[in-house]
Design an enzyme around this catalytic site. Structure first.
Site, PDB file in Angstrom:
ATOM      1  CE  LYS A 138       2.064   2.827  -1.191  1.00 20.57           C
ATOM      2  NZ  LYS A 138       2.294   1.232  -1.538  1.00 20.57           N
TER       3      LYS A 138
ATOM      4  CG  HIS B   5       9.110  -0.118   0.470  1.00 17.63           C
ATOM      5  ND1 HIS B   5       9.478  -0.223  -0.931  1.00 17.63           N
ATOM      6  CD2 HIS B   5       7.353  -0.817   0.287  1.00 17.63           C
ATOM      7  CE1 HIS B   5       7.920  -1.400  -2.068  1.00 17.63           C
ATOM      8  NE2 HIS B   5       7.051  -1.261  -0.687  1.00 17.63           N
TER       9      HIS B   5
ATOM     10  CD  GLN C 196       2.599   3.647   3.559  1.00 17.39           C
ATOM     11  OE1 GLN C 196       1.362   4.166   3.625  1.00 17.39           O
ATOM     12  NE2 GLN C 196       2.614   1.881   1.979  1.00 17.39           N
TER      13      GLN C 196
ATOM     14  CB  CYS D 153       8.923  -4.159  -0.190  1.00 17.14           C
ATOM     15  SG  CYS D 153       7.323  -4.873  -1.150  1.00 17.14           S
TER      16      CYS D 153
ATOM     17  CG  ASP E 147       9.519   5.881   0.663  1.00 14.88           C
ATOM     18  OD1 ASP E 147       8.755   6.581   0.805  1.00 14.88           O
ATOM     19  OD2 ASP E 147       9.608   4.852   0.546  1.00 14.88           O
TER      20      ASP E 147
HETATM   21  C1  LIG Z   1       7.209   3.199   2.314  1.00 14.61           C
HETATM   22  C2  LIG Z   1       6.840   2.437   1.395  1.00 14.61           C
HETATM   23  N1  LIG Z   1       8.036   3.221  -0.004  1.00 14.61           N
HETATM   24  C3  LIG Z   1       7.985   2.704  -0.810  1.00 14.61           C
HETATM   25  C4  LIG Z   1       6.886   1.958  -1.680  1.00 14.61           C
HETATM   26  C5  LIG Z   1       6.717   2.128  -2.627  1.00 14.61           C
HETATM   27  O1  LIG Z   1       5.518   2.177  -3.499  1.00 14.61           O
HETATM   28  P1  LIG Z   1       4.770   2.339  -4.883  1.00 14.61           P
HETATM   29  O2  LIG Z   1       5.112   0.517  -5.369  1.00 14.61           O
HETATM   30  O3  LIG Z   1       3.304   2.589  -5.123  1.00 14.61           O
HETATM   31  O4  LIG Z   1       6.113   2.280  -6.426  1.00 14.61           O
HETATM   32  C6  LIG Z   1       5.768   1.408  -0.725  1.00 14.61           C
HETATM   33  C7  LIG Z   1       4.864   1.134  -1.114  1.00 14.61           C
HETATM   34  O5  LIG Z   1       4.193   0.409  -0.138  1.00 14.61           O
HETATM   35  C8  LIG Z   1       5.863   1.646   0.937  1.00 14.61           C
HETATM   36  O6  LIG Z   1       5.303   1.763   1.801  1.00 14.61           O
END
Ligand SMILES: Cc1ncc(COP(=O)(O)O)c(C=O)c1O
Length: 407
Positions: free
Chosen positions: A224, A121, A201, A361, A198
């Site tokens: 989430k 992401h 998910q 993203c 990270d």
């Molecule tokens: C794999 C992953 N990393 C990071 C993020 C970023 O999360 P946040 O927007 O809650 O900071 C997301 C959000 O969709 C994600 O799916």
């Protein structure tokens, strides 16, 4: 409790959208909230609201207890060794930026390497690009296999003694790939690098044990996993956090302030400058209570079953391209012939079905998939086979609408 019963605990799901009962298939972007989380935040604002750590009055103590109680719940939930290893942030993005801006900039220099994957992401990609630019380190990528997975033999090759940081998503928000982060952490450590995960998910959908993974940093978002927006977590090993500099300065995070020099509080407070996200933390604590009551193993089992059903039903639609491996977490990213994913999402929305369309993203990953954008249906504990059936029916209608043959 089955998913139909669980669904009833989410007030927002009990509505019609565009004249149809809502089917919510966008939890990977943000999950819905159960009544217990909504009530916990309401209760906090109605009874306990005050600033934390400073007041000597009763409400201040209650707010502090609620905030610090949430930290303890988070620590237990991901099996951190110590409560002070839990830093509250705004979300995964802020948490990863904190590691990249503080740890990486202090520990990387020219000639060093930062290793990530092309499936990241943007939140786990751009902070490392920036850290590499600022320090002169080189950004390296572990290649993807045709199905989007990575090979440990490639990881062994890419990570070297010059690698200082390895950062990787546990679960891909596009491909549903579950990465072998425990094994990658072991390889990273053998070369003296730290492992950043990270967990945006993964944390909502499976049991996570940061000690078992032996990762050095682990980031995730409350919104989430049934919690409120605006709250997230950075877990970091104490020995590493203790040697990191804050990146935000101001109230709450200081020990002594002089006219020209200041010193910082102990961890985690030195990384929580300003009035913290108190109600958000309370809501996240309630979300953890909720998820634990249902059971993370049970959530994972349900999603596994439902994903297999969704993969089977969706594959039956002629002209559909599904991205990613067969073995995956609870989301399906696809394209329907030449129909633009935004058009797919719009036609589905007219039938009360919410999915995501766009680059998610993940622009580098989209280029790798040779798709400018894709549609994504993501599942959570409140989704049912009926939701999947509605999606399939909706997609067949979408094809009819755009004049394609019906599969
Ligand atoms: C794999 C992953 N990393 C990071 C993020 C970023 O999360 P946040 O927007 O809650 O900071 C997301 C959000 O969709 C994600 O799916």
């Amino acid at each position: 409790m089955n998913s139909a019963q669980i669904r009833k605990l989410f007030p927002i799901l009990d509505q019609e959208v565009n004249g149809h009962p809502l089917v919510y298939l966008d939890s990977a972007a943000s999950s819905q909230k159960p009544i217990s989380v909504i009530e916990a935040v309401k209760q906090y604002y109605e009874h306990d609201n005050a600033n934390v750590h400073r007041g000597v009055h009763t409400l201040g103590s209650r707010a502090t207890d609620a905030y610090e109680g949430a930290r303890e719940k988070v620590a237990r939930f991901i099996n951190a060794k110590r409560t002070e290893e839990i830093i509250f942030t705004r979300g995964t993005t802020t948490a990863l930026n904190l590691v990249a801006s503080s740890y990486a900039r202090l520990n990387c220099q020219e000639g060093d390497e930062i290793v990530i994957t092309p499936m990241e992401h943007h939140s786990n990609l751009i902070p490392w690009q920036q850290a590499a630019k600022a320090t002169g380190a080189t950004l390296k990528y572990i290649p993807l296999q045709p199905d989007g997975t990575i090979l440990l033999s490639d990881v062994e090759q890419i990570i070297t003694d010059r690698t200082k940081v390895v950062s990787m998503t546990y679960v891909s928000n596009v491909l549903g790939v579950v990465n072998p982060v425990k094994q990658v952490a072991e390889i990273a450590h053998r070369h003296g690098a730290v492992m950043v995960v990270d967990g945006a998910q993964s944390t909502p959908h499976m049991k996570v044990d940061v000690q078992d993974l032996d990762c050095d940093f682990y980031a995730f978002s409350g919104h989430k996993m049934c919690g409120p927006t605006g709250i997230g977590v950075l877990y970091g090993k104490k020995s590493l956090l203790n040697n990191m500099e804050p990146i935000e300065f101001g109230g709450e995070m200081i020990d002594e302030v002089g006219l020209y020099e200041s010193t910082w509080k102990e961890i985690p407070y030195r990384f929580e400058g300003g009035t913290p996200i108190i109600a958000g933390a309370v809501g996240l604590g309630a979300a953890i209570d909720f998820l634990e009551e249902i059971g993370m193993d049970e959530i994972e089992r349900h999603e596994h079953q439902l994903t297999a059903y969704a993969m089977e039903r969706l594959s039956e639609i002629e002209g559909i391209t599904i991205y990613g491996p067969q073995k995956r977490a609870g989301l399906v990213t696809f394209n329907l012939g030449d129909v633009h994913p935004h058009d797919v999402a719009t036609v589905l929305d007219a039938q009360g079905i919410a999915i995501r369309a766009g680059h998610h993203c993940c622009q580098p990953l989209m280029r790798w998939l040779e798709a400018s954008s894709t549609a994504r249906a993501s599942l959570y504990l409140y989704n049912t086979e009926e939701d999947v059936d509605r999606l399939v029916k909706g997609l067949i209608q979408t094809k009819e609408y755009f004049g394609y043959a019906i599969g």
